[in-house]
Design a protein around this motif. Sequence first.
Motif, PDB file in Angstrom:
ATOM      1  N   HIS A  82      44.592   2.454  64.352  1.00 32.71           N
ATOM      2  CA  HIS A  82      45.029   1.378  63.458  1.00 32.71           C
ATOM      3  C   HIS A  82      44.796  -0.021  64.031  1.00 32.71           C
ATOM      4  CE1 HIS A  82      46.750   4.581  61.081  1.00 32.71           C
ATOM      5  NE2 HIS A  82      47.396   5.012  62.151  1.00 32.71           N
ATOM      6  N   GLU A 124      56.852   7.452  61.739  1.00 29.65           N
ATOM      7  CA  GLU A 124      56.698   8.181  60.473  1.00 29.65           C
ATOM      8  C   GLU A 124      57.669   9.361  60.392  1.00 29.65           C
ATOM      9  OE1 GLU A 124      53.025  10.106  57.893  1.00 29.65           O
ATOM     10  OE2 GLU A 124      52.537   8.838  59.603  1.00 29.65           O
ATOM     11  N   GLN A 170      47.794  10.643  62.183  1.00 35.17           N
ATOM     12  CA  GLN A 170      47.880   9.753  63.340  1.00 35.17           C
ATOM     13  C   GLN A 170      46.901  10.154  64.456  1.00 35.17           C
ATOM     14  OE1 GLN A 170      49.372   7.013  63.205  1.00 35.17           O
ATOM     15  NE2 GLN A 170      50.752   7.257  61.469  1.00 35.17           N
ATOM     16  N   LEU A 225      53.528   5.403  66.584  1.00 33.48           N
ATOM     17  CA  LEU A 225      53.357   5.381  65.135  1.00 33.48           C
ATOM     18  C   LEU A 225      53.743   6.719  64.498  1.00 33.48           C
ATOM     19  CD1 LEU A 225      50.032   3.355  64.880  1.00 33.48           C
ATOM     20  CD2 LEU A 225      52.345   2.566  64.383  1.00 33.48           C
TER      21      LEU A 225
END
Length: 239
Positions: A181, A29, A234, A25
């Motif tokens: 997440h 980004e 994150q 993730l």
Amino acid sequence: MASMHSSAPSSLAPLTGISSMATRLLLGELTAAYTQHSGLAIHIASVGGVDAAKRVRTGEAFDIAILASDAIDKLIASDHLRADSKVDLVHSGVAVAVRAGTQPPDISSEDAVRQAVLNASTLSYSTGPSGVALAKLFAHWGIAEQIKPRTITAPPGVPVGGLVASGAVALGFQQLSELLHVEGIAIVGPLPPAIEITTTFSAAIMTACIRHADARALLAYMASSDTAPAKRRQGMVPA
């Protein structure tokens, strides 16, 4: 952002990379931001760390690799990655999760975590460096054999958080970045300082990479202070 090219020919083929799942993730980004500013497309395949290192060793063509620091070192030693290109990106810590709606165990001390592991009907941890460290910890505690029948090994690339969310596992250990997440779980918290497990993730350029300048510029951006907010978002700490 001074570390980026102001414009790169959009006709260039994408830069390619391979990473372990823990940074998936974050890299999504960072590469999106880099592409927006540089015009250079980047494709990074995120798979289980063991598989990623194997694919590099077997000669699959990538420009860069992002893996646990010790895995990068081994690939440098075997001449698959350039030693002069290695940069540390983030430090990532292990956290504990349970299924949402269930009673979270006490994990405030080493003894409390040991008791939580002994009490868990089922538990799971990843196959990566953090899982190796946990297995050593359980052996050190003298409970490895006792909990073996209740330990479910997450297949490479399958998140522990998903097993917890589905109810297949009561207590899950995985890097916070991979749990953040996941829906259907409750993150109990990080491991206490006495037994914290931190993995440093690093990046390096493939020995066979022919777009060295492009790859080096991308790694310079990934290691720059510009990326610190994304790394914290994150669940990681900038290296």
